[in-house]
Design a protein around this motif. Sequence first.
Motif: not given
Length: 313
Positions: A199-210, A228-233
């Motif tokens: 349902k979702g892949i949530h990546i917690l990072t502040e790096s732009n290299s994500v 459904r991949v979402r990056v969280h700062k």
Amino acid sequence: MQSINPHPILKFNPDTLVTLRRQYNYEKPGEMDAAIDVLEDWIKKQEHFTKKEYPREYLERAIILLKGSVERAKLQIERICTMRTLMSKFFEIDMKYLEEYKDKFTLVMLPKMTKDHIRVFTNKMLCPSSELNQQIFFAFYMLGVLQWEHLKRNDYCDGVTFCLDYRGINFIEFMAGINLVDTHHIATIAVEGFCLRIKGIHILTESNSVNLLVALCRQIFSKKVADRVRVHKSLDSLYEVVPREMLPSDLGGDEDSSLKLRDEWFKLLKEKDNFNYLKEMCNARTNEALRQSGKFNEEYMGMAGSFRSLNVD
């Protein structure tokens, strides 16, 4: 199945069983039993299956996870048995190997599920990015397979969400440690073999290299899953999709820490009953010499690096 059996770690919503049966049109008495009978009878007729007896609770979970479709449940069981044969290295139980690398990462199924009956996994790499290598990632993949086997036996959910705590990760070093073929295969096993319905892949990072990791996700997953991949700062952004009270304390949540949960899962998976079950399931394979030739066989045999996508929510 009259109720969901209690579990030492996993918890369920009071209405999980009733709601999901109703959602997939198995609300009336006897309807689920009839569907399981059909699936059970089909499995017994598959001469190339090395295992033909499955708990009825396992088969019900397979049907529910495939949106109530017996035909899709047949395909899922066919595919996971084939993958255990053709990609056997991911299904070999080696707890000694996992113990060697377990302090390098966490991968846990969280105890609580969301209100809409979604199970949440969290992952965090515990060693410096420069130390990540193919052996560590393979241990990570192996643990994933064992947990997904455990989920198919014990959970009752409507899909899964992954929360990746990658704060502090150097994604250039992270990507350098990955075996791309293994990563593609484990994604295939998760989506097509276990039909996890991501349902979702949530990546917690502040790096732009994500963006390097996001690009990899777009290569190994279908467009539906990749979207459904979402990056969280920030954690506050993550809390908008996964309730804070569900998350481990290292993500600011109310649950036990990821390390404590990891140790609880390792202890549980090594218990005799669970270990014997996992060993049995890892040997639920196919005898390709007995398989009738056809499209399914053509689709899989000899394809070392890629598999066709099965779109599941």
